[in-house]
Design an enzyme around this catalytic site. Structure first.
Site, mmCIF file in Angstrom:
data_model
loop_
_atom_site.group_PDB
_atom_site.id
_atom_site.type_symbol
_atom_site.label_atom_id
_atom_site.label_comp_id
_atom_site.label_asym_id
_atom_site.label_seq_id
_atom_site.Cartn_x
_atom_site.Cartn_y
_atom_site.Cartn_z
ATOM 1 N NE ARG A 135 57.142 49.289 20.802
ATOM 2 C CZ ARG A 135 57.536 49.551 19.554
ATOM 3 N NH1 ARG A 135 56.747 50.227 18.746
ATOM 4 N NH2 ARG A 135 58.726 49.164 19.162
ATOM 5 C CE LYS A 157 45.677 44.424 40.224
ATOM 6 N NZ LYS A 157 45.873 43.458 41.331
ATOM 7 C CD GLU A 199 36.911 37.804 44.004
ATOM 8 O OE1 GLU A 199 37.115 38.812 44.698
ATOM 9 O OE2 GLU A 199 37.822 36.995 43.690
ATOM 10 C CE LYS A 240 38.992 45.318 39.983
ATOM 11 N NZ LYS A 240 39.438 43.976 39.629
ATOM 12 C CD GLU A 250 47.136 46.029 43.297
ATOM 13 O OE1 GLU A 250 47.792 45.523 42.402
ATOM 14 O OE2 GLU A 250 46.321 45.416 43.984
ATOM 15 N NE ARG A 254 43.268 47.697 40.857
ATOM 16 C CZ ARG A 254 43.280 47.824 39.540
ATOM 17 N NH1 ARG A 254 43.684 48.944 38.999
ATOM 18 N NH2 ARG A 254 42.886 46.841 38.766
ATOM 19 C CG ASN A 258 44.848 42.429 47.274
ATOM 20 O OD1 ASN A 258 44.402 41.890 46.270
ATOM 21 N ND2 ASN A 258 45.903 43.223 47.254
ATOM 22 C CG HIS A 261 42.038 38.233 47.132
ATOM 23 N ND1 HIS A 261 40.790 38.612 47.560
ATOM 24 C CD2 HIS A 261 41.878 37.846 45.834
ATOM 25 C CE1 HIS A 261 39.928 38.495 46.557
ATOM 26 N NE2 HIS A 261 40.559 38.032 45.502
ATOM 27 C CG HIS A 265 46.313 34.969 46.217
ATOM 28 N ND1 HIS A 265 46.610 36.310 46.133
ATOM 29 C CD2 HIS A 265 45.346 34.740 45.297
ATOM 30 C CE1 HIS A 265 45.850 36.866 45.201
ATOM 31 N NE2 HIS A 265 45.077 35.945 44.682
ATOM 32 C CG HIS A 280 40.448 33.438 42.788
ATOM 33 N ND1 HIS A 280 41.650 33.753 43.390
ATOM 34 C CD2 HIS A 280 39.714 34.583 42.773
ATOM 35 C CE1 HIS A 280 41.646 35.042 43.706
ATOM 36 N NE2 HIS A 280 40.473 35.574 43.343
HETATM 37 N N1 LIG Z 1 42.499 40.741 36.242
HETATM 38 C C1 LIG Z 1 41.972 40.778 37.450
HETATM 39 O O1 LIG Z 1 41.832 41.846 38.041
HETATM 40 C C2 LIG Z 1 41.519 39.502 38.089
HETATM 41 C C3 LIG Z 1 40.761 39.541 39.254
HETATM 42 C C4 LIG Z 1 40.330 38.339 39.781
HETATM 43 C C5 LIG Z 1 40.635 37.143 39.173
HETATM 44 N N2 LIG Z 1 41.376 37.147 38.032
HETATM 45 C C6 LIG Z 1 41.701 35.913 37.350
HETATM 46 O O2 LIG Z 1 40.488 35.338 36.863
HETATM 47 C C7 LIG Z 1 40.686 33.930 36.701
HETATM 48 C C8 LIG Z 1 39.500 33.207 37.226
HETATM 49 O O3 LIG Z 1 38.353 33.628 36.507
HETATM 50 P P1 LIG Z 1 37.115 32.644 36.320
HETATM 51 O O4 LIG Z 1 36.698 32.163 37.639
HETATM 52 O O5 LIG Z 1 36.147 33.326 35.455
HETATM 53 O O6 LIG Z 1 37.816 31.405 35.597
HETATM 54 P P2 LIG Z 1 37.649 30.806 34.128
HETATM 55 O O7 LIG Z 1 37.841 31.820 33.095
HETATM 56 O O8 LIG Z 1 38.530 29.608 34.091
HETATM 57 O O9 LIG Z 1 36.127 30.340 34.114
HETATM 58 C C9 LIG Z 1 35.706 29.301 34.983
HETATM 59 C C10 LIG Z 1 35.043 28.181 34.178
HETATM 60 O O10 LIG Z 1 33.786 28.635 33.729
HETATM 61 C C11 LIG Z 1 33.655 28.422 32.327
HETATM 62 N N3 LIG Z 1 32.741 29.443 31.859
HETATM 63 C C12 LIG Z 1 32.964 30.781 31.748
HETATM 64 N N4 LIG Z 1 31.825 31.405 31.402
HETATM 65 C C13 LIG Z 1 30.876 30.451 31.267
HETATM 66 C C14 LIG Z 1 29.493 30.467 30.949
HETATM 67 N N5 LIG Z 1 28.837 31.610 30.721
HETATM 68 N N6 LIG Z 1 28.843 29.295 30.888
HETATM 69 C C15 LIG Z 1 29.467 28.130 31.137
HETATM 70 N N7 LIG Z 1 30.762 28.057 31.491
HETATM 71 C C16 LIG Z 1 31.451 29.204 31.547
HETATM 72 C C17 LIG Z 1 35.046 28.453 31.801
HETATM 73 O O11 LIG Z 1 35.164 27.752 30.583
HETATM 74 C C18 LIG Z 1 35.812 27.784 32.928
HETATM 75 O O12 LIG Z 1 35.727 26.393 32.775
HETATM 76 C C19 LIG Z 1 41.964 33.600 37.426
HETATM 77 O O13 LIG Z 1 42.977 33.342 36.473
HETATM 78 C C20 LIG Z 1 42.295 34.857 38.205
HETATM 79 O O14 LIG Z 1 43.683 35.050 38.365
HETATM 80 C C21 LIG Z 1 41.825 38.305 37.499
HETATM 81 ZN ZN LIG Z 2 39.693 37.550 43.658
#
Ligand SMILES: NC(=O)c1ccc[n+]([C@@H]2O[C@H](COP(=O)([O-])OP(=O)(O)OC[C@H]3O[C@@H](n4cnc5c(N)ncnc54)[C@H](O)[C@@H]3O)[C@@H](O)[C@H]2O)c1
Ligand SMILES: [Zn+2]
Ligand SMILES: NC(=O)c1ccc[n+]([C@@H]2O[C@H](COP(=O)([O-])OP(=O)(O)OC[C@H]3O[C@@H](n4cnc5c(N)ncnc54)[C@H](O)[C@@H]3O)[C@@H](O)[C@H]2O)c1
Ligand SMILES: [Zn+2]
Lengths: 382, 382
Positions: A135, A157, A199, A240, A250, A254, A258, A261, A265, A280
């Site tokens: 938990r 999040k 972003e 942020k 949110e 917050r 978006n 977005h 999306h 993304h």
């Molecule tokens: N929680 C939140 O508030 C929030 C906000 C925005 C996005 N997200 C989520 O984040 C995700 C996207 O994140 P992302 O773009 O980091 O995707 P990801 O984690 O898939 O990373 C993108 C690619 O980069 C690679 N990678 C990561 N770090 C690396 C490094 N230092 N060197 C080489 N390769 C590296 C990963 O293996 C992957 O292939 C989505 O699922 C999205 O929904 C969440």
């Molecule tokens: Zn985003």
């Protein structure tokens, strides 16, 4: 850490701290080149005596797990690495179940902690696991993508995807510490770096005209890994953190985050989240462009403002038009369905983040769907 | 509602309210015979306009879903019932995934709510689903077992079991409303009713000597469904609400609620959670008896106190000795392992809830495992 050499040696004054103010759940984001090397020491201060499970994707494990592990060992921290496949499809129920089980297998107890070492995928999934095991276990973010450093690792999040849509299952679970090593971004593909940059630009566009102007001048230093990169990550995290502190769960402000977005999306949905076609950040870039063009159509801003946005996003190499997406796209009706799913429709009206100028975005809850669909028709068939 | 007749007609003054005070997350527990009939109206006040997913197990669906549904319809509330198998094994990952999916299928949105209509199994599972879908949806508890009414529906602990142990995956997620219809308990098996009663007696034993004395005199009315039952449920809920308000996330005082549970959980583990042999409340009954006998052994209480506990639990028909459990039991080493798993061992010492008298329990963190194992040896081979 093949890409670092002696010249990158740690200079403590180069580490910046952004505090996320959430009462008893407050935490620091530590930002700088090579914070990975002192990660163990930093963690030992925040969570003394904790054992760790380190969740990491295969790409990041190959490139950076050894250095991270060495830093933990130096600090005398016992840890168990757990690897997951890279990519969005890892944010699923079966990995959630598997990781909960592996964390318990590692005999982690209440005072131990779970680390996400990776991009947003690993961060979101790991955070949800940490929220659920016993938990709620302590959780540390070591974001390794630009997107994760400036966005997903901050704010608490967490979650996984459902067949009904992205991020539909999850929890709000704040980390105890975020360690953003800006040098680690050197190994990102240019495409992933650019996507994360969308972003960064967003924070300027939604609420900080000075920052956007600074980005227009300094973006090359950010891409090259100069001091500007640290500055951009820190200012983005601060932006942020401010929004999150004001609205942790949110309910109001917050929503400004978006910007771009809702359209973004819908575009990701339109290509069924095929990241070969659109990641993304690229969707956000096109989405921000659309949000500005739509604001222009509504008479909120002039062509000059739209032009500045277009120029900067193009300069850094981000896509700005729906037609920049390779391959076939669905018709306007599918887009309208995707938009209605993403944002709640209240009495037939849509909610959008619109803008009155660079750095002056606002949430508009009464957008007429007809106007949106007419606008999208133009953009789909220019 | 076959078991209710006109004589049970709703008299509003018969509904008692216990408030759980948790700041912005405060909520009411409404207790009385036939609150099910006004459930729709009660929910409409707390969550106006909400659509509902109602999660219910097969037994409770057969007996009470029609009445509950009728009450919702009377209040104009739209709902989707979702049935799960009865029994502890329903608290698992695959039901969690399935229910998240079904709730999204039912097109519930942020302002809608999820109802748990059932015992502790349905309540724990449903609460975890509600915590996770869209990162937290409103949640209503309609507990139908005595255990759920006096214990599991109050306090916000939700979760599922892992192969590593019970309740290891979950969330703290408070309900927005708890509706405890005491007449609905008439359809429980005598065994399930008695098991729930062990938790009622626990509140007296851990902190309220007057309540325990009152139970000694009035237990028959509770079993028969008289006004004493409402009284007992309300006092139990009040006791739990007080502890929860003082310690929502179980860092201190809330641990008192574990009276009888360290031994009890070990007993449940020793029979591999086979409920034909032992249900939770039976384990708690034997566990409470052991906690008192162990306290006597440590010189904390006299034989007279132990005798009172033994007499009352025996009066209501609950088991009190390890040897009351049918079938073969493991040796003392297995019990000690199970105890070490349940409660965290800190520097080799065990944590137990012990007592200085009826209504005077306390948490002791420095219990020597050797004393426990010597004590258990006697009890296993009397
Ligand atoms: N929680 C939140 O508030 C929030 C906000 C925005 C996005 N997200 C989520 O984040 C995700 C996207 O994140 P992302 O773009 O980091 O995707 P990801 O984690 O898939 O990373 C993108 C690619 O980069 C690679 N990678 C990561 N770090 C690396 C490094 N230092 N060197 C080489 N390769 C590296 C990963 O293996 C992957 O292939 C989505 O699922 C999205 O929904 C969440
Ligand atoms: Zn985003
Ligand atoms: N969340 C908490 O704080 C907390 C506290 C204590 C126990 N629990 C959990 O509660 C669970 C045990 O709860 P339980 O004893 O209610 O078990 P349960 O939900 O399995 O119910 C026991 C049996 O009674 C049946 N039943 C329920 N209501 C009925 C009714 N009105 N008429 C006829 N049959 C009915 C059920 O179908 C089931 O067969 C365990 O999983 C335990 O871990 C949770
Ligand atoms: Zn119990």
């Amino acid at each position: 850490m093949a890409n670092l050499d002696a010249a990158d040696a740690i200079t403590p004054q180069a580490v910046q701290t952004v505090r996320v103010d959430l009462g008893a759940r407050s935490y620091d984001i530590r930002i700088g080149r090579n914070v990975l090397e002192t990660a163990g020491a930093e963690i030992a201060v925040v969570l003394p005596g904790a054992r760790l499970a380190v969740i990491v994707d295969e790409n990041v494990a190959r490139l950076h797990l050894e250095a991270f592990g060495a830093s933990l060992e130096k600090a005398g921290i016992d840890f168990t690495p757990i690897t997951v496949p890279a990519g969005e499809s890892t944010k699923c129920f079966s990995q959630f179940e598997r990781l909960c089980d592996e964390v318990l297998n590692a005999r982690l107890e209440r005072n131990d902690a779970i680390v996400a070492l990776g991009g947003g995928v690993v961060g979101d999934l790991t955070g949800f696991v940490a929220s659920a095991v016993r938990r709620g276990m302590a959780f540390i973010q070591v974001p390794t993508s630009l997107l994760a450093q400036v966005d997903s690792s901050v704010g608490g999040k967490t979650g996984i995807n459902s067949r009904h849509g992205k991020n539909l299952i999850g929890a709000f679970h704040q980390p105890a510490l975020v360690l953003a090593d800006t040098a680690i971004l050197d190994t990102l593909t240019p495409r992933d770096f650019r996507a994360g940059y969308a972003e960064v630009a967003k924070y300027g566009l939604l609420g900080d005209a000075d920052f956007f102007a600074w980005l227009e001048t300094n973006w090359q230093g950010i891409f090259a890994g100069g001091q500007e990169r640290d500055e951009a990550v820190a200012r983005s995290c601060q932006a942020k953190a401010d929004v999150v502190a004001a609205d942790e769960l949110e309910s109001g402000r917050r929503a400004l985050l978006n910007l771009g977005h809702t359209f973004g999306h819908a575009l990701e949905g339109a290509v069924s989240y095929e990241t070969e076609r659109l990641v993304h950040g690229e969707g956000v870039s096109i989405g921000m462009m659309l949000a500005h063009e739509f604001s222009e159509k509504l008479g909120l801003i002039g062509a000059d403002t739209v032009g500045r946005v277009e120029r900067h996003l193009t300069d850094v190499g981000l896509p700005i038009r729906i037609t920049d997406i390779p391959g076939q796209l669905p018709g306007v009706d599918v887009f309208m369905d995707l938009i209605a799913q993403d944002k709640k429709v209240s009495r037939g009206a849509l909610t959008f983040v619109l803008t009155r100028g660079i750095g002056d975005a606002f949430v508009e809850k009464g957008v007429d769907p007809y106007l949106v669909s007419e606008f999208l028709k133009e953009k789909l068939n220019p």
